[in-house]
Structure formats: C-alpha cells, structure tokens
Scaffold this active site. Structure first.
Site, PDB file in Angstrom:
ATOM      1  N   GLY A  18       0.824  -1.214   0.000  1.00  0.00           N
ATOM      2  CA  GLY A  18       0.000   0.000   0.000  1.00  0.00           C
ATOM      3  C   GLY A  18       0.851   1.253   0.000  1.00  0.00           C
ATOM      4  O   GLY A  18       1.721   1.414   0.863  1.00  0.00           O
ATOM      5  N   GLY A  20      -0.248   4.547   0.253  1.00  0.00           N
ATOM      6  CA  GLY A  20      -0.935   5.749   0.736  1.00  0.00           C
ATOM      7  C   GLY A  20      -0.079   6.410   1.808  1.00  0.00           C
ATOM      8  O   GLY A  20       1.124   6.154   1.914  1.00  0.00           O
ATOM      9  N   GLU A 185     -16.019  18.255   2.002  1.00  0.00           N
ATOM     10  CA  GLU A 185     -15.073  18.931   1.105  1.00  0.00           C
ATOM     11  C   GLU A 185     -15.563  18.836  -0.342  1.00  0.00           C
ATOM     12  O   GLU A 185     -15.450  19.783  -1.112  1.00  0.00           O
ATOM     13  CB  GLU A 185     -13.680  18.303   1.245  1.00  0.00           C
ATOM     14  CG  GLU A 185     -13.020  18.679   2.572  1.00  0.00           C
ATOM     15  CD  GLU A 185     -11.785  17.849   2.912  1.00  0.00           C
ATOM     16  OE1 GLU A 185     -11.370  17.034   2.064  1.00  0.00           O
ATOM     17  OE2 GLU A 185     -11.259  18.009   4.017  1.00  0.00           O
ATOM     18  N   ASP A 313      -5.402   3.213   7.782  1.00  0.00           N
ATOM     19  CA  ASP A 313      -6.834   2.903   7.801  1.00  0.00           C
ATOM     20  C   ASP A 313      -7.149   1.413   7.888  1.00  0.00           C
ATOM     21  O   ASP A 313      -8.279   1.046   8.171  1.00  0.00           O
ATOM     22  CB  ASP A 313      -7.504   3.461   6.529  1.00  0.00           C
ATOM     23  CG  ASP A 313      -7.842   4.934   6.667  1.00  0.00           C
ATOM     24  OD1 ASP A 313      -7.457   5.534   7.690  1.00  0.00           O
ATOM     25  OD2 ASP A 313      -8.481   5.477   5.745  1.00  0.00           O
TER      26      ASP A 313
HETATM   27  C1  LIG Z   1     -11.674  12.993  -0.438  1.00  0.00           C
HETATM   28  C2  LIG Z   1     -11.052  12.624   0.878  1.00  0.00           C
HETATM   29  C3  LIG Z   1     -10.750  13.610   1.796  1.00  0.00           C
HETATM   30  C4  LIG Z   1     -10.179  13.284   3.017  1.00  0.00           C
HETATM   31  N1  LIG Z   1      -9.885  14.287   3.895  1.00  0.00           N
HETATM   32  C5  LIG Z   1      -9.301  13.992   5.071  1.00  0.00           C
HETATM   33  C6  LIG Z   1      -8.934  15.013   5.988  1.00  0.00           C
HETATM   34  O1  LIG Z   1      -9.155  16.191   5.725  1.00  0.00           O
HETATM   35  N2  LIG Z   1      -8.349  14.649   7.159  1.00  0.00           N
HETATM   36  C7  LIG Z   1      -8.091  13.331   7.470  1.00  0.00           C
HETATM   37  O2  LIG Z   1      -7.546  13.041   8.527  1.00  0.00           O
HETATM   38  N3  LIG Z   1      -8.409  12.336   6.613  1.00  0.00           N
HETATM   39  C8  LIG Z   1      -9.000  12.633   5.428  1.00  0.00           C
HETATM   40  N4  LIG Z   1      -9.312  11.629   4.562  1.00  0.00           N
HETATM   41  C9  LIG Z   1      -8.991  10.247   4.946  1.00  0.00           C
HETATM   42  C10 LIG Z   1      -7.516   9.949   4.637  1.00  0.00           C
HETATM   43  O3  LIG Z   1      -7.283  10.164   3.258  1.00  0.00           O
HETATM   44  C11 LIG Z   1      -7.215   8.490   5.005  1.00  0.00           C
HETATM   45  O4  LIG Z   1      -7.376   8.348   6.388  1.00  0.00           O
HETATM   46  C12 LIG Z   1      -5.798   8.109   4.612  1.00  0.00           C
HETATM   47  O5  LIG Z   1      -5.643   8.214   3.222  1.00  0.00           O
HETATM   48  C13 LIG Z   1      -5.462   6.689   5.058  1.00  0.00           C
HETATM   49  O6  LIG Z   1      -4.169   6.379   4.640  1.00  0.00           O
HETATM   50  P1  LIG Z   1      -3.740   4.883   4.377  1.00  0.00           P
HETATM   51  O7  LIG Z   1      -2.332   4.941   3.878  1.00  0.00           O
HETATM   52  O8  LIG Z   1      -4.031   4.038   5.533  1.00  0.00           O
HETATM   53  O9  LIG Z   1      -4.706   4.369   3.211  1.00  0.00           O
HETATM   54  P2  LIG Z   1      -4.927   4.870   1.720  1.00  0.00           P
HETATM   55  O10 LIG Z   1      -4.608   6.328   1.593  1.00  0.00           O
HETATM   56  O11 LIG Z   1      -6.287   4.399   1.345  1.00  0.00           O
HETATM   57  O12 LIG Z   1      -3.817   4.109   0.907  1.00  0.00           O
HETATM   58  C14 LIG Z   1      -3.908   2.744   0.622  1.00  0.00           C
HETATM   59  C15 LIG Z   1      -2.967   2.443  -0.530  1.00  0.00           C
HETATM   60  O13 LIG Z   1      -2.987   1.059  -0.782  1.00  0.00           O
HETATM   61  C16 LIG Z   1      -3.198   0.820  -2.171  1.00  0.00           C
HETATM   62  N5  LIG Z   1      -3.935  -0.421  -2.282  1.00  0.00           N
HETATM   63  C17 LIG Z   1      -5.112  -0.761  -1.726  1.00  0.00           C
HETATM   64  N6  LIG Z   1      -5.447  -2.021  -2.039  1.00  0.00           N
HETATM   65  C18 LIG Z   1      -4.452  -2.499  -2.830  1.00  0.00           C
HETATM   66  C19 LIG Z   1      -4.205  -3.734  -3.459  1.00  0.00           C
HETATM   67  N7  LIG Z   1      -5.053  -4.777  -3.359  1.00  0.00           N
HETATM   68  N8  LIG Z   1      -3.085  -3.863  -4.181  1.00  0.00           N
HETATM   69  C20 LIG Z   1      -2.202  -2.834  -4.296  1.00  0.00           C
HETATM   70  N9  LIG Z   1      -2.375  -1.646  -3.696  1.00  0.00           N
HETATM   71  C21 LIG Z   1      -3.479  -1.476  -2.979  1.00  0.00           C
HETATM   72  C22 LIG Z   1      -4.019   2.013  -2.637  1.00  0.00           C
HETATM   73  O14 LIG Z   1      -3.888   2.180  -4.032  1.00  0.00           O
HETATM   74  C23 LIG Z   1      -3.358   3.134  -1.835  1.00  0.00           C
HETATM   75  O15 LIG Z   1      -2.203   3.592  -2.457  1.00  0.00           O
HETATM   76  C24 LIG Z   1      -9.889  11.930   3.331  1.00  0.00           C
HETATM   77  C25 LIG Z   1     -10.182  10.925   2.397  1.00  0.00           C
HETATM   78  C26 LIG Z   1     -10.760  11.267   1.197  1.00  0.00           C
HETATM   79  C27 LIG Z   1     -11.052  10.169   0.204  1.00  0.00           C
END
Ligand SMILES: Cc1cc2nc3c(=O)[nH]c(=O)nc-3n(C[C@H](O)[C@H](O)[C@H](O)COP(=O)(O)OP(=O)(O)OC[C@H]3O[C@@H](n4cnc5c(N)ncnc54)[C@H](O)[C@@H]3O)c2cc1C
Length: 322
Positions: A18, A20, A185, A313
């Site tokens: 991942g 993100g 947003e 997440d």
């Molecule tokens: C429009 C929007 C606005 C937001 N605004 C806020 C805010 O203002 N404040 C706040 O705190 N949070 C906000 N969030 C939430 C925040 O974006 C998430 O909490 C954060 O992105 C989580 O990070 P993460 O790295 O855990 O997961 P993610 O950002 O979801 O990253 C997961 C990664 O894993 C990859 N992935 C998933 N499944 C697979 C797979 N099977 N194979 C390969 N790759 C995979 C995805 O492509 C991605 O790159 C917002 C979310 C959105 C959508």
C-alpha cells in the site's frame, strides 16, 4: 499469459503493501534506515506508482488544483526502496509470500517476505444500496476527482441548451451523500465549481442549480465535534448548499436520489462519500479483524504474527497502552 517469478531469498525481505500515507511513511523511514543495509531489500507494492494526497482531491474536483499537485511519484520519494506497481491479490502467511498481479500484462508474481507491513487502506463501500455502486461516483481516486470536475462542466454545457425545465433541473442538481471530511469537502468543491462556472453559461438560470448534502447524523463532520460541525453547516448554507440531516440515501434509480425521509431528488449526479471499508484482501487472512481492520498492539504489530504490522486505515488499535 501468467508467469511465475521468485524473489531472491539471500537477503532479508521487508515488504510494504500500500502506497498511501501510511505505507509511504513506513517506506520513507526504511529508505533512510534498513534499506541502506546490503543484506536487506525493502519493497513497496501499490496499485499506482504515485502516492495520492487524498485530502486535496476535492480541490482537483473543483478545478483549483491539477492532478500533478496531488500525485507524488513513489520513485521520486524513495531512493533505495524498490517500487512494484501491482495489485495485491493474496497474502500467504504459511509460506510468507504475497501474490501480486499486474493489470496490463497479466503477469503474476509471488513476492517472499520476512517482514510485512500492511498499509492497504480502505475502499469505497456503497453499503449495497440499490443503484449507488452502479451509478454514483466515489471520491477516493484521482480518476474520480477528474471525472467529477469534467462531469459538472459537461452537465452545465448540456443544461445550457436543454429546453425542458424538468430535465434542466435534473442536470443541474448535484447530490453528495455523506457528511464526513470527504463529503463535506466535495460538496463545497462542486458548489464552487458549478456556481463560479455559471458566468460562462449565460443561458443557465443560477436559481436552477441545486447542490445538496445528505447526512445521516444530526450534525456534519462528526469527527470534529458539534461546534465545528455547526459552523461548517452555517458556512455551507450561506453558500447555497442545502443540507439534509438525519437522512439516508436508500436508492439511486431512474435519475433520482431516493431519501429515507421520502423525498426523491431528481439528480444527474450523486457522489457517494457515505462510507469506506478496509481492504477486502484482509478478510482472507487469519488475522483478528475489527470492523474489517487488523487488530494490532501498541507497536502496531499483529498479535500472534511476529514480523507483521498493520498501519493506517487498515489497522485497528484497540488499546494503545497495551
Ligand atoms: C476525499 C477525501 C478527503 C479526506 N480528507 C481527510 C482530511 O481532511 N483529514 C483526514 O484526517 N483524513 C481525510 N481523509 C482520509 C484519509 O485520506 C485516510 O485516512 C488516509 O488516506 C489513510 O491512509 P492509508 O495509507 O491508511 O490508506 P490509503 O490512503 O487508502 O492508501 C492505501 C494504498 O494502498 C493501495 N492499495 C489498496 N489495495 C491495494 C491492493 N489490493 N493492491 C495494491 N495496492 C493497494 C491504494 O492504491 C493506496 O495507495 C480523506 C479521504 C478522502 C477520500
């Protein structure tokens, strides 16, 4: 055609799934530390070869930012970590391998790991509401944000030449479901884009533009507490966004959003920001899950699975002090 490839097992393999916020932060730390060692390989696997700044997706939808402003190439961020742009299909804990597939070539790869960081984030969850997965737009990927921006402009174009007032109002009604960060947003972005673009569409009556936010709770932005939620509501209402509180979307059919309070809103656009669920890959693992997230201890390690961590997440921290 499906090829099988094996990684080299002569080095310690650290694999992050991942790209993100969570996965990239782990990768950036390891880029400065473990990846410098000659006996360690660190690999980051993610669907895209860029990391996405999701909190600014709405600004892409509004046309205030361009795609490169919110997409950061992983290969530029990480010097020593190997980037694999592919889809994680499964995780085999017994053989300590991850199965990856590449969308375009159909190539699959078994990637061995000694240490694994799960950072697969979450996916849009349409909650099985009829018509929503099929016809609504999510707001989780850069593609969706671009589609939303072009969709709003395309609808203004069509509305400017549509003689039928009912059809015109449907074209000019934009509904967003979900009053969390993403929904609030996004509704602000659509509202600004549609209303500010009207000056280029002299034939569209501004009174026919309707932007609606539907939220099941009593106040929007529950993460921020009531006072800030009420403040945001007031700001949105001043900008002509209608807010329907205590209301759920129950279907999206025949071009109308059906609400739990009985109202049917004819709308060409429904943006679904009403829920996410952790990566479905996790369901097939033996990890303990809480609402689909992997339960971790205070070090983010998965209990009973040494050398496996979950972050962001897709992780559930039940007791940060344990
Ligand atoms: C429009 C929007 C606005 C937001 N605004 C806020 C805010 O203002 N404040 C706040 O705190 N949070 C906000 N969030 C939430 C925040 O974006 C998430 O909490 C954060 O992105 C989580 O990070 P993460 O790295 O855990 O997961 P993610 O950002 O979801 O990253 C997961 C990664 O894993 C990859 N992935 C998933 N499944 C697979 C797979 N099977 N194979 C390969 N790759 C995979 C995805 O492509 C991605 O790159 C917002 C979310 C959105 C959508």
């Amino acid at each position: 055609m499906v090829h099988e490839m094996k990684g080299t097992a002569d080095k310690t393999q650290v694999v992050i799934l991942g790209g993100g916020f969570a996965g990239v932060e782990a990768a950036r730390y390891l880029d400065r530390t473990a990846a410098k060692r000659a006996d360690v390989d660190v690999t980051l696997v993610s669907r895209d070869n860029f990391t996405l700044f999701t909190p600014m997706l709405d600004e892409v939808a509004a046309g205030d930012l361009e795609v490169p402003h919110v997409c950061n190439p992983l290969r530029k961020l990480l010097r020593r970590v190997t980037i694999l742009s592919g889809d994680v299909k499964s995780i085999d804990l017994a053989s300590r391998q991850v199965k990856i597939s590449y969308a375009i070539s159909g190539l699959t790869r078994e990637l061995p790991f000694d240490y694994l960081v799960l950072a697969l984030g979450s996916e849009t969850n349409y909650l099985g509401i009829p018509g929503v997965a099929e016809h609504a737009l999510g707001i989780k990927t850069v593609g969706e944000a671009v589609m939303l921006r072009s969709g709003v402009i395309a609808l203004l174009e069509v509305a400017s030449v549509e003689p039928d007032p009912n059809r015109r109002r449907r074209l000019l009604t934009f509904v967003v479901a979900g009053g969390g960060f993403a929904g609030v947003e996004t509704v602000g972005a659509i509202n600004d884009l549609a209303r500010e673009s009207l000056r280029h569409y002299g034939k569209v009556d501004p009174r026919e533009v309707r932007v609606v936010l539907i939220h099941p709770g009593a106040v929007i932005l529950p993460e921020l507490g009531e006072a800030l939620g009420l403040y945001a509501q007031e700001k949105l209402r001043k900008r002509q966004v209608e807010i329907k509180l205590g209301t759920k979307v129950i279907a999206y059919a025949d071009g109308a959003v059906q609400c739990s309070d009985g109202e049917k809103i004819p709308a060409s656009t429904l943006v679904w920001a009403g829920g996410v669920s952790p990566s479905p890959i996790l369901k097939a693992t033996p990890f303990e899950l809480l609402k689909g997230r992997v339960v971790v201890d205070s070090t983010l390690e998965v209990p009973r699975f040494p050398g496996v961590w979950a972050v962001g997440d897709c992780a559930a921290i039940t007791d940060p002090t344990s």
